[in-house]
Design a protein around this motif. Structure first.
Motif, PDB file in Angstrom:
ATOM      1  N   LEU A 160      -6.450  11.324 -20.667  1.00 23.31           N
ATOM      2  CA  LEU A 160      -7.683  10.559 -20.819  1.00 23.31           C
ATOM      3  C   LEU A 160      -8.514  10.641 -19.545  1.00 23.31           C
ATOM      4  O   LEU A 160      -9.740  10.660 -19.578  1.00 23.31           O
ATOM      5  CB  LEU A 160      -7.369   9.090 -21.120  1.00 23.31           C
ATOM      6  CG  LEU A 160      -6.813   8.775 -22.502  1.00 23.31           C
ATOM      7  CD1 LEU A 160      -6.567   7.283 -22.627  1.00 23.31           C
ATOM      8  CD2 LEU A 160      -7.773   9.237 -23.592  1.00 23.31           C
ATOM      9  N   ARG A 161      -7.812  10.675 -18.413  1.00 22.56           N
ATOM     10  CA  ARG A 161      -8.503  10.748 -17.120  1.00 22.56           C
ATOM     11  C   ARG A 161      -7.566  11.362 -16.093  1.00 22.56           C
ATOM     12  O   ARG A 161      -6.364  11.073 -16.097  1.00 22.56           O
ATOM     13  CB  ARG A 161      -8.948   9.353 -16.665  1.00 22.56           C
ATOM     14  CG  ARG A 161      -9.672   9.347 -15.323  1.00 22.56           C
ATOM     15  CD  ARG A 161     -10.291   8.009 -15.038  1.00 22.56           C
ATOM     16  NE  ARG A 161     -10.806   7.953 -13.676  1.00 22.56           N
ATOM     17  CZ  ARG A 161     -11.346   6.875 -13.120  1.00 22.56           C
ATOM     18  NH1 ARG A 161     -11.458   5.756 -13.831  1.00 22.56           N
ATOM     19  NH2 ARG A 161     -11.781   6.900 -11.885  1.00 22.56           N
ATOM     20  N   VAL A 162      -8.119  12.217 -15.245  1.00 23.98           N
ATOM     21  CA  VAL A 162      -7.349  12.798 -14.144  1.00 23.98           C
ATOM     22  C   VAL A 162      -7.849  12.173 -12.849  1.00 23.98           C
ATOM     23  O   VAL A 162      -9.039  12.248 -12.525  1.00 23.98           O
ATOM     24  CB  VAL A 162      -7.502  14.327 -14.099  1.00 23.98           C
ATOM     25  CG1 VAL A 162      -6.729  14.913 -12.916  1.00 23.98           C
ATOM     26  CG2 VAL A 162      -7.024  14.946 -15.404  1.00 23.98           C
ATOM     27  N   PHE A 163      -6.942  11.538 -12.123  1.00 26.31           N
ATOM     28  CA  PHE A 163      -7.317  10.880 -10.873  1.00 26.31           C
ATOM     29  C   PHE A 163      -7.193  11.817  -9.675  1.00 26.31           C
ATOM     30  O   PHE A 163      -7.988  11.740  -8.739  1.00 26.31           O
ATOM     31  CB  PHE A 163      -6.413   9.660 -10.626  1.00 26.31           C
ATOM     32  CG  PHE A 163      -6.450   8.642 -11.721  1.00 26.31           C
ATOM     33  CD1 PHE A 163      -7.458   7.699 -11.785  1.00 26.31           C
ATOM     34  CD2 PHE A 163      -5.471   8.629 -12.702  1.00 26.31           C
ATOM     35  CE1 PHE A 163      -7.494   6.758 -12.799  1.00 26.31           C
ATOM     36  CE2 PHE A 163      -5.490   7.692 -13.719  1.00 26.31           C
ATOM     37  CZ  PHE A 163      -6.501   6.758 -13.778  1.00 26.31           C
ATOM     38  N   LYS A 164      -6.179  12.672  -9.713  1.00 26.55           N
ATOM     39  CA  LYS A 164      -5.891  13.508  -8.550  1.00 26.55           C
ATOM     40  C   LYS A 164      -5.298  14.824  -9.013  1.00 26.55           C
ATOM     41  O   LYS A 164      -4.487  14.856  -9.943  1.00 26.55           O
ATOM     42  CB  LYS A 164      -4.909  12.784  -7.614  1.00 26.55           C
ATOM     43  CG  LYS A 164      -4.598  13.498  -6.313  1.00 26.55           C
ATOM     44  CD  LYS A 164      -3.601  12.661  -5.502  1.00 26.55           C
ATOM     45  CE  LYS A 164      -3.281  13.253  -4.149  1.00 26.55           C
ATOM     46  NZ  LYS A 164      -2.286  12.426  -3.415  1.00 26.55           N
ATOM     47  N   GLN A 165      -5.706  15.926  -8.369  1.00 23.24           N
ATOM     48  CA  GLN A 165      -5.112  17.226  -8.614  1.00 23.24           C
ATOM     49  C   GLN A 165      -4.155  17.531  -7.451  1.00 23.24           C
ATOM     50  O   GLN A 165      -3.543  16.617  -6.919  1.00 23.24           O
ATOM     51  CB  GLN A 165      -6.212  18.264  -8.786  1.00 23.24           C
ATOM     52  CG  GLN A 165      -7.137  17.937  -9.972  1.00 23.24           C
ATOM     53  CD  GLN A 165      -8.172  19.007 -10.222  1.00 23.24           C
ATOM     54  OE1 GLN A 165      -8.098  19.742 -11.192  1.00 23.24           O
ATOM     55  NE2 GLN A 165      -9.171  19.084  -9.357  1.00 23.24           N
ATOM     56  N   ALA A 166      -4.037  18.794  -7.084  1.00 21.81           N
ATOM     57  CA  ALA A 166      -3.107  19.119  -5.999  1.00 21.81           C
ATOM     58  C   ALA A 166      -3.517  18.454  -4.698  1.00 21.81           C
ATOM     59  O   ALA A 166      -2.702  17.837  -4.009  1.00 21.81           O
ATOM     60  CB  ALA A 166      -3.029  20.630  -5.814  1.00 21.81           C
ATOM     61  N   GLN A 167      -4.801  18.561  -4.345  1.00 25.69           N
ATOM     62  CA  GLN A 167      -5.254  18.024  -3.064  1.00 25.69           C
ATOM     63  C   GLN A 167      -6.651  17.430  -3.170  1.00 25.69           C
ATOM     64  O   GLN A 167      -7.337  17.276  -2.178  1.00 25.69           O
ATOM     65  CB  GLN A 167      -5.237  19.154  -2.017  1.00 25.69           C
ATOM     66  CG  GLN A 167      -5.389  18.739  -0.564  1.00 25.69           C
ATOM     67  CD  GLN A 167      -4.232  17.918  -0.050  1.00 25.69           C
ATOM     68  OE1 GLN A 167      -3.147  17.990  -0.606  1.00 25.69           O
ATOM     69  NE2 GLN A 167      -4.439  17.148   1.009  1.00 25.69           N
ATOM     70  N   THR A 168      -7.073  17.086  -4.372  1.00 26.55           N
ATOM     71  CA  THR A 168      -8.405  16.529  -4.542  1.00 26.55           C
ATOM     72  C   THR A 168      -8.387  15.360  -5.507  1.00 26.55           C
ATOM     73  O   THR A 168      -7.599  15.315  -6.445  1.00 26.55           O
ATOM     74  CB  THR A 168      -9.397  17.585  -5.087  1.00 26.55           C
ATOM     75  OG1 THR A 168      -8.889  18.117  -6.317  1.00 26.55           O
ATOM     76  CG2 THR A 168      -9.617  18.709  -4.092  1.00 26.55           C
ATOM     77  N   LEU A 169      -9.299  14.411  -5.250  1.00 23.38           N
ATOM     78  CA  LEU A 169      -9.555  13.316  -6.173  1.00 23.38           C
ATOM     79  C   LEU A 169     -10.712  13.722  -7.071  1.00 23.38           C
ATOM     80  O   LEU A 169     -11.587  14.500  -6.672  1.00 23.38           O
ATOM     81  CB  LEU A 169      -9.910  12.048  -5.400  1.00 23.38           C
ATOM     82  CG  LEU A 169      -8.871  11.569  -4.380  1.00 23.38           C
ATOM     83  CD1 LEU A 169      -9.399  10.361  -3.610  1.00 23.38           C
ATOM     84  CD2 LEU A 169      -7.559  11.228  -5.060  1.00 23.38           C
TER      85      LEU A 169
END
Length: 340
Positions: free
Chosen positions: A321-330
């Motif tokens: 539904l929502r991605v807050f953080k990837q490998a090194q990014t918000l």
């Protein structure tokens, strides 16, 4: 050589895609060399790369593979009360040891990946911090047993190059788990300082790495190569997927017959929609991350490509539904922001 006007389109175009593919293959490729391969100027490549970063479309960082350090990766599914799931995801995204933090389609479950670099930090996360967080009602932790290397790293833009250009780029070093033969690799304080700089910017100049470590630039370059060869350091690109035309992310949680696990994982690693696939412990034994253009694309993938595979006995699909953080990014709306 291509001549480009300063006011090119803000659309993610074919030149942008080719630059991205080159960075996936070789994160630190000199822009002069890349310009020669692409038939454009060094200044054009540098300007396009800066624009991609400034517009929040891509971010390139150095990442630490904890396996050669003697530690495991864990994928966690954390259940909470529905009213607290959003706040939980936002809080978990601020923890340095956690990445790929997403609110799943259940609405009350957050998924994240732990790459803690010590047993103490792992136990603090899995046994104390997360289970004791307010409104957390359950935790499933899957240890990653094996990461299946993709046949081509996403977003799979090699088709935009001819054979000669691909040869000039050279092969990408796959990020593979390596067995610890004797003792785990130990990192010095200088190593940690260099990794911290690369975590913010994978293309940090050797002079900057030297300043952070107290080494000479040649020594910093040698040590970085040693860590890459040891499997400790690898480079990763984070993307603002919506800006690239992809609206759906999903995780697959699959159960396969043990005899079919390796074969199914290897096949999944060839699928264009798959960005990650791994064998795990837990109630399911295989997990994969998908990127699709829309829900129709996801449906076609599940019914046509995944459905044709033998050996899968059960599958659960959980779109994000929502991605807050990837490998090194918000993620902020449709742009990415590097973690400070």
């Amino acid at each position: 050589m291509e001549v480009e006007t300063p006011h090119y389109s803000v659309i993610f175009d074919d030149l942008d895609k080719r630059i991205v593919h080159a960075l996936v293959v070789d994160a630190r490729i000199p822009f002069a060399k890349l310009g020669e391969i692409l038939g454009v100027s060094e200044q054009t490549v540098a300007r396009r790369y800066r624009s991609l970063r400034v517009r929040g479309i891509v971010h390139l960082s150095g990442q630490v593979n904890v396996v050669p350090l003697g530690h495991a990766r864990w994928i966690m599914r954390i259940r909470s009360t529905p009213d607290a799931a959003l706040r939980l995801g936002e809080s978990l995204a601020r923890i340095p040891d956690l990445s790929w933090v997403s609110l799943l389609s259940t609405g009350s479950e957050v998924m994240c990946v732990s790459r803690a670099r010590s047993a103490q930090r792992r136990d603090a996360l899995l046994l104390q911090l997360i289970p004791r967080a307010p409104h957390v009602t359950g935790l499933l932790a899957y240890e990653v047993l094996h990461n299946f290397p993709l046949d081509e790293e996403w977003p799979r833009y090699s088709r935009l190059f001819d054979a000669d250009q691909l040869r000039e780029l050279g092969p990408r070093r796959p990020v593979q788990d390596r067995a610890v033969h004797e003792l785990p690799i130990a990192l010095s304080p200088e190593d940690e300082a260099m990794l911290a700089v690369l975590g913010r910017d994978a293309r940090a100049p050797y002079a900057q790495l030297a300043a952070a470590t107290g080494w000479s630039p040649p020594r910093a370059a040698r040590r970085m190569s040693e860590l890459i060869d040891a499997g400790v350091l690898y480079f990763d690109l984070d993307f603002a997927l919506e800006r690239m035309g992809f609206a759906v992310r999903a995780a697959l949680w699959m159960r396969t017959r043990p005899a079919d696990l390796a074969a199914v994982g290897a096949i999944l690693a060839t699928h264009p929609e798959v960005t990650y696939v791994a064998a795990t412990t837990g109630p399911t034994n295989l997990t994969a991350a998908l990127v699709c253009r829309d829900t129709s694309h996801l449906y076609r993938y599940l019914t046509e490509r995944l459905g044709a595979l033998e050996g899968i006995t059960d599958v659960e699909v959980t779109p994000a539904l929502r991605v807050f953080k990837q490998a090194q990014t918000l993620l902020d709306a449709d742009r990415i922001n590097p973690v400070p």
